[in-house]
Design a protein around this motif. Structure first.
Motif, mmCIF file in Angstrom:
data_model
loop_
_atom_site.group_PDB
_atom_site.id
_atom_site.type_symbol
_atom_site.label_atom_id
_atom_site.label_comp_id
_atom_site.label_asym_id
_atom_site.label_seq_id
_atom_site.Cartn_x
_atom_site.Cartn_y
_atom_site.Cartn_z
ATOM 1 N N ASP A 164 28.259 0.715 -3.933
ATOM 2 C CA ASP A 164 29.618 1.248 -3.929
ATOM 3 C C ASP A 164 30.573 0.265 -4.606
ATOM 4 O O ASP A 164 31.785 0.408 -4.515
ATOM 5 C CB ASP A 164 30.074 1.523 -2.489
ATOM 6 N N GLY A 165 30.019 -0.736 -5.269
ATOM 7 C CA GLY A 165 30.846 -1.754 -5.906
ATOM 8 C C GLY A 165 31.114 -2.917 -4.971
ATOM 9 O O GLY A 165 30.402 -3.141 -3.991
ATOM 10 N N GLY A 166 32.172 -3.670 -5.280
ATOM 11 C CA GLY A 166 32.468 -4.847 -4.473
ATOM 12 C C GLY A 166 33.934 -5.203 -4.540
ATOM 13 O O GLY A 166 34.726 -4.582 -5.266
ATOM 14 N N ARG A 167 34.284 -6.216 -3.772
ATOM 15 C CA ARG A 167 35.677 -6.656 -3.705
ATOM 16 C C ARG A 167 35.706 -8.176 -3.598
ATOM 17 O O ARG A 167 34.976 -8.764 -2.781
ATOM 18 C CB ARG A 167 36.356 -6.019 -2.494
ATOM 19 N N ILE A 168 36.545 -8.813 -4.408
ATOM 20 C CA ILE A 168 36.731 -10.256 -4.344
ATOM 21 C C ILE A 168 37.822 -10.570 -3.322
ATOM 22 O O ILE A 168 38.892 -9.958 -3.337
ATOM 23 C CB ILE A 168 37.122 -10.829 -5.717
ATOM 24 N N THR A 169 37.537 -11.520 -2.438
ATOM 25 C CA THR A 169 38.481 -11.896 -1.384
ATOM 26 C C THR A 169 38.719 -13.399 -1.437
ATOM 27 O O THR A 169 37.781 -14.180 -1.628
ATOM 28 C CB THR A 169 37.912 -11.524 0.001
ATOM 29 N N ASP A 170 39.951 -13.794 -1.263
ATOM 30 C CA ASP A 170 40.287 -15.218 -1.216
ATOM 31 C C ASP A 170 40.048 -15.784 0.180
ATOM 32 O O ASP A 170 40.132 -15.070 1.183
ATOM 33 C CB ASP A 170 41.760 -15.429 -1.589
ATOM 34 N N ASP A 171 39.752 -17.077 0.228
ATOM 35 C CA ASP A 171 39.682 -17.857 1.467
ATOM 36 C C ASP A 171 38.744 -17.249 2.514
ATOM 37 O O ASP A 171 39.184 -16.623 3.482
ATOM 38 C CB ASP A 171 41.078 -18.032 2.065
ATOM 39 N N PRO A 172 37.423 -17.412 2.344
ATOM 40 C CA PRO A 172 36.464 -16.867 3.314
ATOM 41 C C PRO A 172 36.738 -17.297 4.751
ATOM 42 O O PRO A 172 36.399 -16.567 5.695
ATOM 43 C CB PRO A 172 35.120 -17.420 2.819
ATOM 44 N N HIS A 173 37.355 -18.462 4.944
ATOM 45 C CA HIS A 173 37.584 -18.970 6.297
ATOM 46 C C HIS A 173 38.506 -18.059 7.102
ATOM 47 O O HIS A 173 38.448 -18.045 8.335
ATOM 48 C CB HIS A 173 38.178 -20.382 6.218
ATOM 49 N N THR A 174 39.337 -17.274 6.452
ATOM 50 C CA THR A 174 40.211 -16.360 7.188
ATOM 51 C C THR A 174 39.440 -15.171 7.742
ATOM 52 O O THR A 174 39.954 -14.444 8.602
ATOM 53 C CB THR A 174 41.341 -15.837 6.284
ATOM 54 N N ILE A 175 38.221 -14.955 7.275
ATOM 55 C CA ILE A 175 37.397 -13.825 7.732
ATOM 56 C C ILE A 175 36.223 -14.310 8.570
ATOM 57 O O ILE A 175 35.931 -13.756 9.629
ATOM 58 C CB ILE A 175 36.879 -13.020 6.526
ATOM 59 N N PHE A 176 35.554 -15.359 8.125
ATOM 60 C CA PHE A 176 34.350 -15.856 8.792
ATOM 61 C C PHE A 176 34.601 -17.257 9.352
ATOM 62 O O PHE A 176 35.071 -18.142 8.640
ATOM 63 C CB PHE A 176 33.174 -15.904 7.812
ATOM 64 N N ALA A 191 36.725 -18.258 11.684
ATOM 65 C CA ALA A 191 38.126 -18.623 11.930
ATOM 66 C C ALA A 191 38.276 -19.487 13.173
ATOM 67 O O ALA A 191 39.275 -20.187 13.330
ATOM 68 C CB ALA A 191 38.980 -17.365 12.059
ATOM 69 N N ASN A 192 37.272 -19.449 14.062
ATOM 70 C CA ASN A 192 37.281 -20.298 15.257
ATOM 71 C C ASN A 192 36.597 -21.638 15.006
ATOM 72 O O ASN A 192 36.352 -22.405 15.939
ATOM 73 C CB ASN A 192 36.590 -19.583 16.420
ATOM 74 N N GLN A 193 36.298 -21.931 13.734
ATOM 75 C CA GLN A 193 35.645 -23.178 13.343
ATOM 76 C C GLN A 193 36.562 -23.956 12.401
ATOM 77 O O GLN A 193 37.440 -23.381 11.758
ATOM 78 C CB GLN A 193 34.317 -22.883 12.635
ATOM 79 N N PRO A 194 36.361 -25.263 12.287
ATOM 80 C CA PRO A 194 37.143 -26.021 11.298
ATOM 81 C C PRO A 194 36.886 -25.502 9.882
ATOM 82 O O PRO A 194 35.749 -25.184 9.531
ATOM 83 C CB PRO A 194 36.620 -27.455 11.460
ATOM 84 N N GLN A 195 37.929 -25.417 9.085
ATOM 85 C CA GLN A 195 37.794 -24.898 7.733
ATOM 86 C C GLN A 195 36.788 -25.705 6.920
ATOM 87 O O GLN A 195 36.038 -25.150 6.104
ATOM 88 C CB GLN A 195 39.158 -24.886 7.032
ATOM 89 N N GLU A 196 36.737 -27.017 7.150
ATOM 90 C CA GLU A 196 35.815 -27.840 6.376
ATOM 91 C C GLU A 196 34.355 -27.513 6.700
ATOM 92 O O GLU A 196 33.467 -27.673 5.856
ATOM 93 C CB GLU A 196 36.081 -29.333 6.597
ATOM 94 N N ASP A 197 34.074 -27.041 7.918
ATOM 95 C CA ASP A 197 32.707 -26.660 8.271
ATOM 96 C C ASP A 197 32.286 -25.396 7.526
ATOM 97 O O ASP A 197 31.135 -25.266 7.087
ATOM 98 C CB ASP A 197 32.583 -26.440 9.778
ATOM 99 N N VAL A 198 33.213 -24.445 7.412
ATOM 100 C CA VAL A 198 32.924 -23.229 6.660
ATOM 101 C C VAL A 198 32.692 -23.575 5.193
ATOM 102 O O VAL A 198 31.724 -23.113 4.569
ATOM 103 C CB VAL A 198 34.068 -22.216 6.810
ATOM 104 N N ALA A 199 33.554 -24.410 4.631
ATOM 105 C CA ALA A 199 33.403 -24.815 3.237
ATOM 106 C C ALA A 199 32.081 -25.545 3.014
ATOM 107 O O ALA A 199 31.395 -25.324 2.001
ATOM 108 C CB ALA A 199 34.576 -25.689 2.816
ATOM 109 N N ALA A 200 31.709 -26.407 3.946
ATOM 110 C CA ALA A 200 30.465 -27.167 3.801
ATOM 111 C C ALA A 200 29.252 -26.246 3.791
ATOM 112 O O ALA A 200 28.314 -26.441 2.999
ATOM 113 C CB ALA A 200 30.352 -28.197 4.923
ATOM 114 N N LEU A 201 29.235 -25.227 4.654
ATOM 115 C CA LEU A 201 28.107 -24.301 4.698
ATOM 116 C C LEU A 201 28.014 -23.500 3.400
ATOM 117 O O LEU A 201 26.910 -23.282 2.875
ATOM 118 C CB LEU A 201 28.238 -23.355 5.893
#
Length: 335
Positions: A67-79, A81-91
């Motif tokens: 069905d196509g796709g969508r580009i979203t900014d800042d994954p940490h706001t979706i996945f 969010a209860n974790q430090p932003q640097e941990d999300v970025a590191a993964l």
């Protein structure tokens, strides 16, 4: 498991290389295997692109539709969010992914089961096409089917990216279909108690797209059968009545996990991380672990609505979660 892949390319690769001047330069077009299928509408300058993937599961034919796709900014706001932003970025970095942006894919699935052609979820619909989604109908047609061929439409849950394709131009998209969804899911979203809450917007979408089809709809619960070989299973948490579907034919099986996991790294490698789209975040995390523990233990293939297209793969158990293993040639050759 013996699954035979069928692939089609709608445009000539040699023509594309000619257009680039490569053949004239003596560079032959390479023979590249593809699992995509593309359809062109030459009546428009920028035609919609249909993309599908097909394999055999026993006597069933399985086709995933992009069905196509969508580009979203800042994954940490979706996945996470209860974790430090640097941990999300590191993964994300560990998995060779960008940290500032992500692409969300949408993958409805067709199951040809005997005389029935069953479509699971309908995509983002016509309003999303200018933004790059809403391509399910183009993909359906590219796969060799028409909307009127669909006999059953199953809605795993009633979020907009799963139900918006039910209507096209103000009329039902699938004129000859009956509809199936979870009773608990339907009851929640059609309840006027949603008005005045954060769920009001999606309530309105359900009332305009799903409720008009209620007379042709069958409401099911955990363990109920859609057609022979297709069984609904409760997987609550993402929404109050979110369901997944076991598809079985000739002792072969695949599970349609819908939105149990919304990202192939962030949701699977860290199943406890909160996802903004999950309505009951604790229940959704428990469901993720239960479902993907089962798939990992049984080495069962699954189709995830938001996995990278074609959405088909396996999971391996890790210390902290699961590793997504996308399909390669498992479905093309004898075991």
């Amino acid at each position: 498991m013996t699954l035979r892949q069928k692939s089609v390319i709608g445009a000539s690769r040699r023509d594309m290389f000619k257009a680039a001047g490569l053949v004239a330069a003596g560079l032959a077009a390479p023979q590249i295997m593809t699992r995509a299928a593309f359809a062109q509408d030459t009546s428009t300058p920028e035609p919609p692109m249909g993309q599908f993937n097909r394999f055999q599961l026993g006597s069933f034919e399985i086709t995933t539709l992009s069905d196509g796709g969508r580009i979203t900014d800042d994954p940490h706001t979706i996945f996470g969010a209860n974790q430090p932003q640097e941990d999300v970025a590191a993964l994300l970095e560990e998995n060779f992914l960008p940290t500032a942006r992500m692409r969300n894919s949408f993958t409805p699935t067709l199951v040809k089961a005997g005389s029935d052609l069953v479509l699971f979820d309908t995509g983002n619909g016509e309003a999303a096409r200018e933004a790059g989604a809403g391509q399910m109908l183009a993909s359906l047609r590219a796969s060799g089917y028409q909307p009127e061929d669909v006999t059953v439409v199953v809605l795993t849950h009633l979020h907009g990216d799963h139900i918006n394709g039910l209507m096209e131009g103000g009329a039902p998209t699938f004129a000859n279909a009956r509809y199936v969804t979870g009773q608990q899911e339907f009851d929640f979203w059609t309840d006027d108690a949603r008005v005045g809450t954060p769920a009001e917007g999606n309530h309105g979408a359900v009332m305009s797209r799903v409720a008009p089809l209620a007379e042709q709809m069958t409401f099911i619960g955990d363990g109920d059968e859609v057609v022979s070989g297709v069984t609904g299973l409760a997987a609550f948490g993402h929404t109050p009545g979110h369901m997944i579907y076991m598809v079985e034919s000739d002792d072969q099986r695949v599970v349609l996990t819908a939105d149990t996991a919304n990202h192939f790294v962030l949701s699977l490698q860290r199943p406890d991380w909160e996802v903004v789209y999950d309505m009951d975040k604790a229940a959704a995390a428990e469901t993720r672990k239960r479902v993907f523990d089962m798939l990992a233990t049984d080495r069962t293939a699954f189709i995830g609505y938001h996995m990278p297209f074609p959405g088909v793969g396996f999971v391996e158990k890790l210390d902290t979660g699961y590793r997504f293993v996308p399909k390669s040639y498992q479905f093309d050759v004898d075991a």
